[in-house]
Write a protein that holds these residues in place. Structure first.
Motif, mmCIF file in Angstrom:
data_model
loop_
_atom_site.group_PDB
_atom_site.id
_atom_site.type_symbol
_atom_site.label_atom_id
_atom_site.label_comp_id
_atom_site.label_asym_id
_atom_site.label_seq_id
_atom_site.Cartn_x
_atom_site.Cartn_y
_atom_site.Cartn_z
ATOM 1 N N ASN A 107 -26.973 17.466 -55.063
ATOM 2 C CA ASN A 107 -28.164 18.078 -54.466
ATOM 3 C C ASN A 107 -28.557 17.395 -53.157
ATOM 4 O OD1 ASN A 107 -28.604 19.911 -56.699
ATOM 5 N ND2 ASN A 107 -29.309 18.144 -57.871
ATOM 6 N N PHE A 108 -27.591 16.736 -52.533
ATOM 7 C CA PHE A 108 -27.905 15.928 -51.348
ATOM 8 C C PHE A 108 -28.409 16.793 -50.197
ATOM 9 C CE2 PHE A 108 -26.702 12.819 -47.918
ATOM 10 C CZ PHE A 108 -27.583 11.831 -48.342
ATOM 11 N N SER A 109 -27.837 17.988 -50.033
ATOM 12 C CA SER A 109 -28.284 18.863 -48.956
ATOM 13 C C SER A 109 -29.733 19.284 -49.164
ATOM 14 C CB SER A 109 -27.384 20.103 -48.861
ATOM 15 O OG SER A 109 -27.381 20.822 -50.090
ATOM 16 N N VAL A 110 -30.095 19.588 -50.423
ATOM 17 C CA VAL A 110 -31.480 19.949 -50.738
ATOM 18 C C VAL A 110 -32.406 18.765 -50.466
ATOM 19 C CG1 VAL A 110 -33.043 20.703 -52.583
ATOM 20 C CG2 VAL A 110 -30.712 21.593 -52.471
ATOM 21 N N ILE A 111 -31.979 17.577 -50.892
ATOM 22 C CA ILE A 111 -32.789 16.375 -50.715
ATOM 23 C C ILE A 111 -33.024 16.083 -49.237
ATOM 24 C CG2 ILE A 111 -32.767 13.863 -51.009
ATOM 25 C CD1 ILE A 111 -31.339 14.376 -53.713
ATOM 26 N N LEU A 112 -31.970 16.191 -48.424
ATOM 27 C CA LEU A 112 -32.111 15.913 -46.993
ATOM 28 C C LEU A 112 -33.004 16.942 -46.316
ATOM 29 C CD1 LEU A 112 -28.548 14.771 -45.838
ATOM 30 C CD2 LEU A 112 -30.548 13.377 -46.334
ATOM 31 N N LEU A 113 -32.861 18.216 -46.692
ATOM 32 C CA LEU A 113 -33.690 19.253 -46.068
ATOM 33 C C LEU A 113 -35.164 19.032 -46.385
ATOM 34 C CD1 LEU A 113 -31.559 22.492 -46.581
ATOM 35 C CD2 LEU A 113 -32.128 21.390 -44.415
ATOM 36 N N PHE A 114 -35.469 18.756 -47.652
ATOM 37 C CA PHE A 114 -36.861 18.507 -48.026
ATOM 38 C C PHE A 114 -37.348 17.165 -47.484
ATOM 39 C CE2 PHE A 114 -36.265 21.499 -51.778
ATOM 40 C CZ PHE A 114 -37.047 22.483 -51.217
ATOM 41 N N GLY A 115 -36.521 16.127 -47.625
ATOM 42 C CA GLY A 115 -36.957 14.779 -47.279
ATOM 43 C C GLY A 115 -37.063 14.514 -45.798
ATOM 44 N N ILE A 116 -36.203 15.151 -44.984
ATOM 45 C CA ILE A 116 -36.228 14.901 -43.540
ATOM 46 C C ILE A 116 -36.916 16.042 -42.800
ATOM 47 C CG2 ILE A 116 -34.823 14.554 -41.481
ATOM 48 C CD1 ILE A 116 -32.772 13.153 -43.160
ATOM 49 N N PHE A 117 -36.311 17.222 -42.848
ATOM 50 C CA PHE A 117 -36.874 18.349 -42.093
ATOM 51 C C PHE A 117 -38.250 18.743 -42.651
ATOM 52 C CE2 PHE A 117 -32.302 18.764 -41.340
ATOM 53 C CZ PHE A 117 -32.295 18.852 -39.953
ATOM 54 N N GLY A 118 -38.390 18.714 -43.973
ATOM 55 C CA GLY A 118 -39.682 19.036 -44.557
ATOM 56 C C GLY A 118 -40.759 18.053 -44.139
ATOM 57 N N THR A 119 -40.431 16.763 -44.144
ATOM 58 C CA THR A 119 -41.393 15.748 -43.734
ATOM 59 C C THR A 119 -41.772 15.903 -42.267
ATOM 60 O OG1 THR A 119 -40.449 14.225 -45.367
ATOM 61 C CG2 THR A 119 -41.837 13.274 -43.651
ATOM 62 N N VAL A 120 -40.802 16.240 -41.430
ATOM 63 C CA VAL A 120 -41.092 16.448 -40.003
ATOM 64 C C VAL A 120 -42.014 17.654 -39.815
ATOM 65 C CG1 VAL A 120 -40.072 17.059 -37.772
ATOM 66 C CG2 VAL A 120 -38.974 15.340 -39.217
ATOM 67 N N ILE A 121 -41.768 18.737 -40.558
ATOM 68 C CA ILE A 121 -42.637 19.917 -40.473
ATOM 69 C C ILE A 121 -44.054 19.565 -40.918
ATOM 70 C CG2 ILE A 121 -43.070 22.213 -41.436
ATOM 71 C CD1 ILE A 121 -40.025 22.571 -41.614
ATOM 72 N N SER A 122 -44.162 18.856 -42.045
ATOM 73 C CA SER A 122 -45.464 18.431 -42.529
ATOM 74 C C SER A 122 -46.155 17.531 -41.518
ATOM 75 C CB SER A 122 -45.308 17.711 -43.869
ATOM 76 O OG SER A 122 -46.541 17.218 -44.341
ATOM 77 N N PHE A 123 -45.412 16.621 -40.930
ATOM 78 C CA PHE A 123 -45.946 15.704 -39.914
ATOM 79 C C PHE A 123 -46.532 16.471 -38.733
ATOM 80 C CE2 PHE A 123 -44.620 13.794 -35.808
ATOM 81 C CZ PHE A 123 -45.526 12.743 -35.747
ATOM 82 N N CYS A 124 -45.811 17.472 -38.251
ATOM 83 C CA CYS A 124 -46.277 18.250 -37.092
ATOM 84 C C CYS A 124 -47.541 19.047 -37.428
ATOM 85 C CB CYS A 124 -45.175 19.195 -36.618
ATOM 86 S SG CYS A 124 -43.715 18.363 -35.939
ATOM 87 N N LEU A 125 -47.556 19.687 -38.605
ATOM 88 C CA LEU A 125 -48.718 20.503 -38.979
ATOM 89 C C LEU A 125 -49.953 19.646 -39.240
ATOM 90 C CD1 LEU A 125 -47.131 23.219 -41.293
ATOM 91 C CD2 LEU A 125 -48.064 23.527 -39.009
ATOM 92 N N ILE A 126 -49.786 18.526 -39.932
ATOM 93 C CA ILE A 126 -50.931 17.649 -40.206
ATOM 94 C C ILE A 126 -51.467 17.062 -38.908
ATOM 95 C CG2 ILE A 126 -51.647 15.497 -41.328
ATOM 96 C CD1 ILE A 126 -49.726 16.159 -43.601
ATOM 97 N N THR A 127 -50.578 16.678 -38.000
ATOM 98 C CA THR A 127 -51.015 16.152 -36.704
ATOM 99 C C THR A 127 -51.824 17.188 -35.932
ATOM 100 O OG1 THR A 127 -49.095 14.674 -36.570
ATOM 101 C CG2 THR A 127 -50.228 15.211 -34.508
ATOM 102 N N LEU A 128 -51.286 18.405 -35.838
ATOM 103 C CA LEU A 128 -51.984 19.474 -35.121
ATOM 104 C C LEU A 128 -53.317 19.803 -35.789
ATOM 105 C CD1 LEU A 128 -51.970 21.633 -32.898
ATOM 106 C CD2 LEU A 128 -50.735 23.141 -34.476
ATOM 107 N N GLY A 129 -53.310 19.887 -37.119
ATOM 108 C CA GLY A 129 -54.549 20.183 -37.832
ATOM 109 C C GLY A 129 -55.594 19.102 -37.648
ATOM 110 N N ALA A 130 -55.171 17.827 -37.707
ATOM 111 C CA ALA A 130 -56.117 16.729 -37.501
ATOM 112 C C ALA A 130 -56.701 16.763 -36.093
ATOM 113 C CB ALA A 130 -55.412 15.397 -37.752
ATOM 114 N N PHE A 131 -55.875 17.048 -35.117
ATOM 115 C CA PHE A 131 -56.333 17.090 -33.722
ATOM 116 C C PHE A 131 -57.385 18.183 -33.528
ATOM 117 C CE2 PHE A 131 -55.908 18.481 -29.267
ATOM 118 C CZ PHE A 131 -56.150 17.278 -28.631
#
Length: 542
Positions: A107-131
């Motif tokens: 399940n490494f591909s699933v883990i990387l997609l959620f753990g890396i790309f998902g975290t980056v997406i969450s990071f961008c949305l939370i940053t924009l929302g906080a701003f």
């Protein structure tokens, strides 16, 4: 005689600081109490050890606050250095050491997609929302760097509560996905946080985003390579020097010290110590663990698990006690309404940021999967829910940003710390207590839940064809010859199984003869290995 006792007593007081002795005594007693309470609530529907430790920490902090007459709730001051240097390494290393590698890498591909790309997406949305939200609330002193830091801080999940409920045997896909994403997520969040700290906001241009991406990729791959290198070094050293010939204690000690050394070297080189020690644990369990004596195998397995358990419990107690730090609450100088509004805004961003990548990425993955391999809506919901809880990594990063930040006022810094603590407490206690009955209700109709990908008959057939040495046709059972598939065709149709098959061939032919491992264990006098033990090792490695 009495004068000698008084002299020794005064010497002891000089050597040991009284406050330190009291703090350590209190925490050891709390750890013992938490272990007993955790045992008693093991079968409870609404509680688990993480919540018990957190509530015990809150209760202890309240007692200290009352004893000090409202002056302080501190027994130990929360220090991110204590967390990152001493408490986090054993937890992450044991996670890599105990993980079922076959399921994890399947399940490494699933883990990387959620753990890396998902975290980056969450990071961008939370940053924009906080701003945007903080300006509407009236908090204008937060800079863009602070908003980016908040995005990284709140992107760090804590799925310990969920993992205590999920089972590797009954829910293998869910467990490996949630567990793997949690480890990669923590590493990604810390890398993003460190990258934000290194950005020069006075000179931002179009290349800043590319520099941030390049820095992230560099840290990710170099940290992983370092962990693998140290793991292989430990395997080769123990296999060659054969410490068990004289002392099993040396074997256990060198494994522990090299694992910790990999983490500290990574931090010294400004890499991700989490990724380094995690992959070091995986490599050690695959090679090094098979090179030591029987007694060392048993010792290391239980020693690493015990250290990890104590560290996890200590962290939850620590966070619970520090949540009542009266100094921060006084410094924030914010009304109860403002604190509640800011905390709700932060938690709403966590909910939206999590959903914004779990469901879209799952849909994308489902387009590439078939039948039982698809991530059903129930599974998507549990993956989303598991990442809503925030924990010690979030608090440690918050203290790092807002305790030493000189860009905002002291009141705003203190308010952000207290609001993030509220988010952590609420998500852990409320969402954590609901997790067990919720997951049981969601998976109630599944007789053998989430066993996706366990029976991949097409993949096994293709790998049978792949393993043939000659290039001729193969009888398919109908007196007809089936053409042999090329490795490229097999990789396109079944990438994970094909890579695993090729890796096993490479591992058996080149890696294990050099670094040891199952099937290449040195002979230990007086400790013969039976076929049953070999089978047990194989099951553990899978």
């Amino acid at each position: 005689m009495s004068s000698m006792v008084q002299t020794l007593s005064s010497m002891a007081n000089t050597i040991l600081d009284q406050s330190t002795v009291i703090a350590v005594t209190v925490f050891v007693a709390l750890l013992c109490a938490c272990i007993v309470i955790g045992h008693l609530v093991e079968e409870n529907r609404w509680a688990n050890e993480s919540i018990a430790a957190l509530l015990l920490g809150l209760a202890s902090g309240a007692v200290v606050l009352l004893v000090s007459k409202g002056q302080s709730s501190r027994v130990l001051v929360f220090n991110e250095d204590l967390f990152f240097i001493y408490l986090l390494p054993p937890i992450i290393f044991n996670a890599g050491f105990q993980v079922k590698k076959k399921r994890f890498f399947k399940n490494f591909s699933v883990i990387l997609l959620f753990g890396i790309f998902g975290t980056v997406i969450s990071f961008c949305l939370i940053t924009l929302g906080a701003f945007l939200l903080f300006k509407k609330i009236g908090i204008t002193s937060l800079t863009m760097k602070d908003c980016l830091a908040i995005g990284a801080i709140l992107s760090a999940t804590d799925s310990v509560c969920t993992l205590q409920i999920l089972s590797q045997e009954q829910t293998p896909f869910l467990y490996s996905a949630v567990f793997g994403e949690g480890v990669v997520n923590d590493a990604t969040s810390i890398v993003l946080f460190n990258a934000v700290q290194s950005i020069d906001f006075s000179n931002i241009d179009g290349l800043t985003a590319l520099k941030l991406l390049g820095n992230f990729l560099y840290l990710f791959f170099t940290s992983t390579i370092l962990g693998i290198a140290v793991g292989l070094l430990s395997a080769f050293g123990i296999k060659t020097l054969y410490f068990g010939r004289h002392s099993t204690d040396r074997e256990v000690a060198i494994m522990m010290l090299l694992a910790y050394l990999s983490y500290m070297v990574a931090e010294l080189l400004s890499l991700s110590g989490i990724l380094t020690i995690f992959f070091c644990g995986i490599v050690m369990s695959h090679y090094t663990w098979h090179n030591v004596t029987e007694s060392s195998r048993v010792t290391t397995k239980h020693a690493f698990a015990t250290l990890s358990f104590i560290a996890e419990t200590f962290i939850f107690i620590y966070v619970g006690m520090d949540a009542l730090d009266i100094t921060k609450w006084k410094e924030s100088n914010a009304s109860a309404g403002t604190s509640i509004i800011v905390s709700l805004a932060l938690f709403a961003l966590v909910l939206v940021g999590r959903a914004a990548f779990v469901y879209p990425i799952s849909c994308i993955l489902n387009c590439t999967k078939q039948g039982s391999e698809e991530i059903e809506l129930k599974k998507q919901f549990i993956i989303w829910w598991a990442g809503l809880i925030r924990g010690a990594v979030t608090i440690a990063l918050a203290y790092n940003q807002f305790s030493s930040s000189g860009t905002t006022s002291a009141n705003v810094d203190a308010m952000m710390i207290t609001c993030i603590i509220i988010v952590v407490l609420f998500s852990t206690v409320v969402f954590g207590s609901v997790t067990k009955p919720l997951i049981q209700a969601v998976l109630r109709n599944n007789a053998n839940p989430l066993t996706s990908g366990e029976n991949d008959f097409a993949s096994l057939e293709d790998l049978r064809l792949l393993s043939l040495e000659n290039g001729g046709a193969v009888d398919n059972g109908n007196n007809q010859s089936a053409p042999r598939r090329s490795k490229l065709q097999l990789f396109i149709r079944h990438p994970t199984s094909t890579v695993h098959h090729l890796w096993r061939k490479f591992d058996d032919k080149f890696m294990r003869p050099v670094f040891g491992g199952r099937g290449f264990v040195p002979f230990v006098p007086g400790s013969p290995r039976s076929a049953a033990e070999e089978t047990s090792d194989l099951n553990n490695s899978n």
